[in-house]
Design a protein around this motif. Structure first.
Motif, PDB file in Angstrom:
ATOM      1  N   SER A 142      41.858  40.850  36.554  1.00 11.75           N
ATOM      2  CA  SER A 142      41.301  39.495  36.545  1.00 11.75           C
ATOM      3  C   SER A 142      41.288  38.954  37.967  1.00 11.75           C
ATOM      4  N   GLN A 143      40.363  38.039  38.220  1.00 13.57           N
ATOM      5  CA  GLN A 143      40.418  37.301  39.481  1.00 13.57           C
ATOM      6  C   GLN A 143      41.709  36.492  39.556  1.00 13.57           C
ATOM      7  N   ALA A 144      42.299  36.188  38.393  1.00 11.74           N
ATOM      8  CA  ALA A 144      43.584  35.486  38.369  1.00 11.74           C
ATOM      9  C   ALA A 144      44.683  36.310  39.020  1.00 11.74           C
ATOM     10  N   GLY A 145      44.497  37.627  39.098  1.00 11.66           N
ATOM     11  CA  GLY A 145      45.456  38.476  39.780  1.00 11.66           C
ATOM     12  C   GLY A 145      45.352  38.384  41.286  1.00 11.66           C
ATOM     13  N   LYS A 146      44.279  37.782  41.771  1.00 15.28           N
ATOM     14  CA  LYS A 146      44.081  37.619  43.215  1.00 15.28           C
ATOM     15  C   LYS A 146      44.331  36.190  43.675  1.00 15.28           C
ATOM     16  N   ILE A 147      44.061  35.246  42.779  1.00 13.52           N
ATOM     17  CA  ILE A 147      44.262  33.848  43.126  1.00 13.52           C
ATOM     18  C   ILE A 147      44.860  33.138  41.910  1.00 13.52           C
ATOM     19  N   ALA A 148      46.154  32.866  41.981  1.00 11.95           N
ATOM     20  CA  ALA A 148      46.871  32.240  40.867  1.00 11.95           C
ATOM     21  C   ALA A 148      46.576  30.743  40.834  1.00 11.95           C
ATOM     22  N   THR A 149      46.602  30.173  39.640  1.00 13.15           N
ATOM     23  CA  THR A 149      46.356  28.744  39.468  1.00 13.15           C
ATOM     24  C   THR A 149      47.390  28.160  38.518  1.00 13.15           C
ATOM     25  N   PRO A 150      47.565  26.841  38.533  1.00 10.70           N
ATOM     26  CA  PRO A 150      48.526  26.224  37.615  1.00 10.70           C
ATOM     27  C   PRO A 150      48.223  26.581  36.162  1.00 10.70           C
ATOM     28  N   LYS A 151      49.278  26.660  35.374  1.00 10.70           N
ATOM     29  CA  LYS A 151      49.241  26.988  33.946  1.00 10.70           C
ATOM     30  C   LYS A 151      48.898  28.452  33.674  1.00 10.70           C
ATOM     31  N   SER A 152      48.905  29.269  34.725  1.00  9.74           N
ATOM     32  CA  SER A 152      48.667  30.700  34.498  1.00  9.74           C
ATOM     33  C   SER A 152      49.630  31.554  35.320  1.00  9.74           C
ATOM     34  N   ALA A 153      50.836  31.042  35.541  1.00 13.78           N
ATOM     35  CA  ALA A 153      51.795  31.757  36.393  1.00 13.78           C
ATOM     36  C   ALA A 153      52.072  33.167  35.877  1.00 13.78           C
ATOM     37  N   VAL A 154      52.375  33.288  34.602  1.00 16.21           N
ATOM     38  CA  VAL A 154      52.713  34.601  34.049  1.00 16.21           C
ATOM     39  C   VAL A 154      51.459  35.451  33.874  1.00 16.21           C
ATOM     40  N   TYR A 155      50.392  34.859  33.358  1.00 13.08           N
ATOM     41  CA  TYR A 155      49.154  35.616  33.178  1.00 13.08           C
ATOM     42  C   TYR A 155      48.677  36.167  34.525  1.00 13.08           C
ATOM     43  N   SER A 156      48.663  35.327  35.558  1.00 19.11           N
ATOM     44  CA  SER A 156      48.242  35.774  36.887  1.00 19.11           C
ATOM     45  C   SER A 156      49.145  36.892  37.398  1.00 19.11           C
ATOM     46  N   ALA A 157      50.447  36.761  37.152  1.00 21.11           N
ATOM     47  CA  ALA A 157      51.384  37.785  37.599  1.00 21.11           C
ATOM     48  C   ALA A 157      51.120  39.120  36.911  1.00 21.11           C
ATOM     49  N   THR A 158      50.803  39.082  35.607  1.00 25.64           N
ATOM     50  CA  THR A 158      50.531  40.339  34.906  1.00 25.64           C
ATOM     51  C   THR A 158      49.272  41.007  35.445  1.00 25.64           C
ATOM     52  N   LYS A 159      48.266  40.212  35.780  1.00 22.05           N
ATOM     53  CA  LYS A 159      47.018  40.787  36.276  1.00 22.05           C
ATOM     54  C   LYS A 159      47.132  41.242  37.735  1.00 22.05           C
ATOM     55  N   ALA A 160      47.954  40.551  38.521  1.00 20.06           N
ATOM     56  CA  ALA A 160      48.225  41.028  39.880  1.00 20.06           C
ATOM     57  C   ALA A 160      48.915  42.384  39.820  1.00 20.06           C
ATOM     58  N   SER A 161      49.775  42.548  38.835  1.00 22.77           N
ATOM     59  CA  SER A 161      50.454  43.823  38.645  1.00 22.77           C
ATOM     60  C   SER A 161      49.470  44.931  38.290  1.00 22.77           C
ATOM     61  N   VAL A 162      48.477  44.615  37.465  1.00 24.90           N
ATOM     62  CA  VAL A 162      47.459  45.606  37.094  1.00 24.90           C
ATOM     63  C   VAL A 162      46.671  46.045  38.329  1.00 24.90           C
ATOM     64  N   ILE A 163      46.345  45.095  39.192  1.00 25.43           N
ATOM     65  CA  ILE A 163      45.607  45.433  40.417  1.00 25.43           C
ATOM     66  C   ILE A 163      46.452  46.321  41.318  1.00 25.43           C
ATOM     67  N   SER A 164      47.720  45.962  41.516  1.00 22.23           N
ATOM     68  CA  SER A 164      48.612  46.768  42.360  1.00 22.23           C
ATOM     69  C   SER A 164      48.812  48.157  41.776  1.00 22.23           C
ATOM     70  N   PHE A 165      49.001  48.227  40.473  1.00 21.25           N
ATOM     71  CA  PHE A 165      49.151  49.509  39.785  1.00 21.25           C
ATOM     72  C   PHE A 165      47.922  50.381  40.013  1.00 21.25           C
ATOM     73  N   SER A 166      46.736  49.786  39.866  1.00 24.68           N
ATOM     74  CA  SER A 166      45.481  50.525  40.051  1.00 24.68           C
ATOM     75  C   SER A 166      45.359  51.046  41.476  1.00 24.68           C
ATOM     76  N   ASN A 167      45.736  50.221  42.444  1.00 24.07           N
ATOM     77  CA  ASN A 167      45.620  50.620  43.850  1.00 24.07           C
ATOM     78  C   ASN A 167      46.524  51.811  44.167  1.00 24.07           C
ATOM     79  N   ALA A 168      47.761  51.764  43.686  1.00 23.15           N
ATOM     80  CA  ALA A 168      48.687  52.865  43.932  1.00 23.15           C
ATOM     81  C   ALA A 168      48.248  54.132  43.197  1.00 23.15           C
ATOM     82  N   LEU A 169      47.831  53.953  41.941  1.00 24.00           N
ATOM     83  CA  LEU A 169      47.416  55.098  41.136  1.00 24.00           C
ATOM     84  C   LEU A 169      46.191  55.777  41.738  1.00 24.00           C
ATOM     85  N   ARG A 170      45.296  54.981  42.284  1.00 23.21           N
ATOM     86  CA  ARG A 170      44.087  55.527  42.907  1.00 23.21           C
ATOM     87  C   ARG A 170      44.450  56.496  44.035  1.00 23.21           C
TER      88      ARG A 170
END
Length: 261
Positions: A142-170
């Motif tokens: 999600s774009q939320a994984g790149k730019i977090a906004t209020p009321k999505s602290a945990v959701y943004s964190a989970t999607k940032a993790s998916v992006i980081s995971f993808s980058n390392a796995l690649r």
């Protein structure tokens, strides 16, 4: 040529939204979708439509992919029976609220589905993918994984993790398996039934809302290519890039937009 002809594409969260749209486009290229979701009625409906329209018989399995033991057994059975060529980790959930007011069960659900289930599914399917001449892992972030906004602290964190995971796995799988992260803004799907039950957020960001078919088209186009990321919509992705370089400035001037939830 249909690059997906004869290929098996496993799609989690396939009963609606992006997953359903991807299934239709995969079948249109004569690929075989493997549809995973909890709702058997929806899976059967989608399967019947695909078979009637494209003369392709999907493989369907009902599963709660956060139930690791049961899901692990299903995956073991499928990887033994089918040569899976593409894994699309699409299943995800979001709840929007301030962290202090969030129900802890909702936090655990987001982490369990958005992260743990995604990692486990990838781990279980990866040995099969590595045996194929061409293979691809596509993670819906999600774009939320790149730019977090209020009321999505945990959701943004989970999607940032998916992006980081993808980058390392690649990097780990370079030359063996393609890895793409799909970093999207809001999409008009059932996701918002839980994330935004009042509909207020959807009305506030209607101009940014993506259609599932458009996202699915970009995903299917990327299969078996070296596409690193799919970023949509353009305006939101531009904002994410600005945020990476000028976080305080973007937070200052974007405050009103960020508080649309």
């Amino acid at each position: 040529m249909n690059q997906l002809q004869g290929k098996h594409i496993l799609i989690t969260g396939a009963s609606s939204g992006i997953g359903e749209a991807v299934a239709y486009q995969v079948a249109a290229q004569q690929g075989t979708p493997i549809l995973i979701a909890r709702r058997i009625d929806k899976l059967e409906q989608i399967s019947n439509h695909i078979e009637q329209t494209y003369q392709i018989k999907p493989i369907i399995r009902t599963a709660d992919i956060t139930d690791r033991e049961t899901w692990g057994n299903i995956l073991a059975e499928m990887t033994e029976e089918y040569a899976i060529d593409v894994l699309i980790n699409n299943a995800g959930i979001g709840y929007f609220n301030t962290f202090a007011d969030m129900d802890w069960n909702q936090i655990e659900k987001m982490i369990a589905l958005n992260n743990q289930a995604l990692y486990f599914t990838t781990y279980a399917v990866l040995p099969t993918l590595c045996k194929q001449p061409q293979a691809h892992i596509i993670n819906i972030a999600s774009q939320a994984g790149k730019i977090a906004t209020p009321k999505s602290a945990v959701y943004s964190a989970t999607k940032a993790s998916v992006i980081s995971f993808s980058n390392a796995l690649r990097m780990e799988l370079a030359g063996q398996v393609y890895v793409t992260s799909v970093n999207i803004g809001p999409v008009a799907t059932e996701f918002f039934d839980q994330a935004d039950p009042t509909g207020d957020y959807q009305r506030n960001i209607a101009r940014f809302m993506l259609k599932p078919d458009r996202v699915a088209n970009k995903i299917v186009e990327s299969i078996f290519t070296g596409k690193r990321e799919i970023n949509m919509p353009v305006l939101m992705n531009t904002g994410s890039k600005l945020y990476q370089n000028f976080p305080r400035l973007v937070e200052l001037f974007g405050k009103r937009l960020f508080n649309q939830k």
